[in-house]
Design an enzyme around this catalytic site. Structure first.
Site, PDB file in Angstrom:
ATOM      1  N   ASP A  14       0.375  -1.762   0.020  1.00  0.00           N
ATOM      2  CA  ASP A  14       0.182  -0.226  -0.128  1.00  0.00           C
ATOM      3  C   ASP A  14       1.327   0.892  -0.020  1.00  0.00           C
ATOM      4  OD1 ASP A  14      -1.519   2.337   0.393  1.00  0.00           O
ATOM      5  OD2 ASP A  14      -2.961   1.078   2.077  1.00  0.00           O
TER       6      ASP A  14
ATOM      7  N   HIS B  19       4.174  11.994 -22.718  1.00  0.00           N
ATOM      8  CA  HIS B  19       4.910  11.767 -24.363  1.00  0.00           C
ATOM      9  C   HIS B  19       5.251  11.868 -25.496  1.00  0.00           C
ATOM     10  CE1 HIS B  19       1.070  10.950 -25.212  1.00  0.00           C
ATOM     11  NE2 HIS B  19       1.279  10.492 -26.172  1.00  0.00           N
TER      12      HIS B  19
ATOM     13  N   GLU C  73      -8.657  12.761 -33.909  1.00  0.00           N
ATOM     14  CA  GLU C  73      -7.972  10.590 -34.286  1.00  0.00           C
ATOM     15  C   GLU C  73      -9.396   9.686 -34.470  1.00  0.00           C
ATOM     16  OE1 GLU C  73      -5.919  10.842 -29.927  1.00  0.00           O
ATOM     17  OE2 GLU C  73      -7.927  10.678 -29.822  1.00  0.00           O
TER      18      GLU C  73
ATOM     19  N   HIS D 133      -0.685  18.664 -24.648  1.00  0.00           N
ATOM     20  CA  HIS D 133       0.469  18.649 -26.238  1.00  0.00           C
ATOM     21  C   HIS D 133      -0.148  19.349 -27.705  1.00  0.00           C
ATOM     22  CE1 HIS D 133      -0.115  14.117 -24.990  1.00  0.00           C
ATOM     23  NE2 HIS D 133      -0.919  14.538 -25.963  1.00  0.00           N
TER      24      HIS D 133
END
Length: 465
Positions: A86, A169, A207, A231
């Site tokens: 935990d 990313h 997308e 982004h």
């Protein structure tokens, strides 16, 4: 600047989806390319045994990589250790320190929900052995400006800014880095990269897929929090920043922050929010949800270089295609020597296609074959994607291990980006329904009508609504 290399990698959330889909394959690639070579310790509360976690690692790499060296994979898997516990209990971190052994400068990767960041960071600080430890946190960095500031305060209370790596990313993608390089490595760009020669800028991140079973998560974020605040504003910063005095990390990041500071906060008058038909039927989505799956907006950049040049950005799910593209439209020639001034394709442009393929192109006019002095649009392609390149997570994890923060978000950059979108998060116009497979709400078309409309990403045909 000399930087020390981390001597261990601790992955919190080691049994989660992000670890399985992105981080494990990246670790295999780092090992394959000689950039890892250190102990890897997973931490989670799952009830799995260390061997079960190693099995999950092997399955992840096999699913995510086209070619796998079984011997390399086996050696790396055996080096992975695991602590089940935990995050709120001191015993978990005592067990972690025991497993770390002699390591003094581990990189702690927090692939966990943001609500757990302060808990884990405080526990790490309480049991920290040296000032060389680093922490990586995943986006989103808050839900708005106030929560981003609170999160940054929690991080900075335990770690200095130089030891905090906010990973996104998107910044690790080769195409995004190429955008920065192209601007400042070519002398023919700078003289016309300003309001005198640029008519408008468009950025599309489309997308074709929906929320893919992540309805509950998407209800908490929406398109603006998910991709605009990070982004797309990162792309805006790369396009509008001034030349840094050097490639040193802080020089580059200083200019990015200055560029974002020049962007005027959004208002509902310059924003269209949309929601694809059928979104409310997704699992985890409220029947009366007002969360946007599409956003289009006009940004105003109040700077000497860009005053008066509109920056249009749009993003959405269940659109007609999956593509990410930037188009910098140049002003038309002042006099149409060879034909009508307003003929289609008469202006020049720079085009940066970031996905699915990586292309940099220059739009021009050339004489069409025949007797008449009539022209046709042509494009000069100056860059295409190399078949061999690092994945985003491979690049970013490797940089964090080396202590290179260039591609990571700095605290002030995160807060200034939230400042831009914060007003419309608190008082946004209602969503408009659009059909899946379209290009979003028809009302977004009026935003760019006087600039030739929205440009379709290259290779994608305009469709009927």
């Amino acid at each position: 600047m000399s930087r020390s290399r981390c001597d261990a990698l601790v992955l919190f959330g080691a049994t989660g989806d992000l670890a399985y889909k992105k981080i494990f394959p990246a670790l295999y690639r780092l090992e394959k390319n000689g950039r890892l070579g250190i102990p890897v310790i997973g931490v989670a509360l799952s009830g799995l045994s260390p061997e079960e976690v190693r099995k999950r690692f092997r399955e992840s790499v096999a699913a995510g990589e086209r070619e796998v060296d079984p011997d390399l994979l086996g050696r790396l898997a055996e080096r992975i250790q695991y602590v089940d516990g935990d995050y709120e209990k001191e015993q978990t971190f005592a067990s972690l320190r025991e497993v770390l052994g002699e390591a003094r400068s581990p990189l702690h990767y927090l692939a966990i929900p943001p609500s757990l960041f302060p808990v884990v960071v405080q526990q790490l600080a309480a049991s920290r052995r040296s000032a060389g430890e680093r922490v990586v946190v995943e986006k989103p960095f808050g839900r708005d400006l106030a929560s981003a500031r609170a999160l940054n305060e929690a991080l900075r209370a335990s770690f200095p800014e130089k030891s905090v790596f906010r990973i996104d990313h998107f910044m690790g993608k080769e195409a995004v880095q190429n955008l920065l390089y192209f601007r400042f490595a070519n002398s023919f760009v700078e003289p016309i990269w300003n309001r005198t020669w640029v008519e408008s800028i468009q950025i599309t991140l489309a997308e074709s897929f929906g929320v893919e079973g992540r309805g509950r998560f998407y209800e908490e974020v929406g398109a603006i929090r998910d991709v605009v605040q990070n982004h797309m504003l990162q792309i805006v910063a790369l396009l509008t920043m001034e030349p840094p005095v050097s490639h040193e990390t802080e020089d580059v990041r200083d200019e990015q922050v200055k560029a974002l500071k020049a962007v005027r906060p959004l208002t509902g008058h310059s924003l269209v929010r949309g929601q694809y038909r059928g979104y409310r039927d997704e699992a985890g989505v409220a029947p009366t949800s007002d969360v946007e799956t599409y956003a289009a907006m006009q940004l105003h950049v109040d700077s000497w270089r860009w005053e008066g040049v509109p920056v249009f950005i749009r993003t959405g799910k269940r659109l007609a295609a999956t593509a990410t593209e930037v188009r910098v439209e140049l002003r038309r020639p002042p006099h149409a020597v060879f034909g009508r001034r307003g003929e289609p394709g008469a202006s020049n442009y720079y085009r940066f296609q970031l996905a699915p393929d990586v292309v940099i192109g220059l739009g021009a006019r050339a004489k069409a074959p025949g007797e008449k002095m009539a022209g046709e649009a042509v494009e000069l392609t100056v860059s295409r994607r190399s078949p061999r390149q690092m994945t985003a997570y491979e690049r970013l994890i490797g940089d964090a291990l080396e202590g290179d923060p260039t591609l990571f978000a700095r605290q002030d950059a995160v807060e200034v980006a939230w400042r831009i979108v914060d007003p419309v998060l608190r008082a946004a116009p209602p969503v408009e329904t659009y059909e899946a497979g379209s290009w979003g709400p028809a009302s977004a078309d009026s935003m760019t009508r006087s600039f030739g409309g929205w440009h379709m990403p290259a290779g994608i045909r305009e469709i009927d609504r």
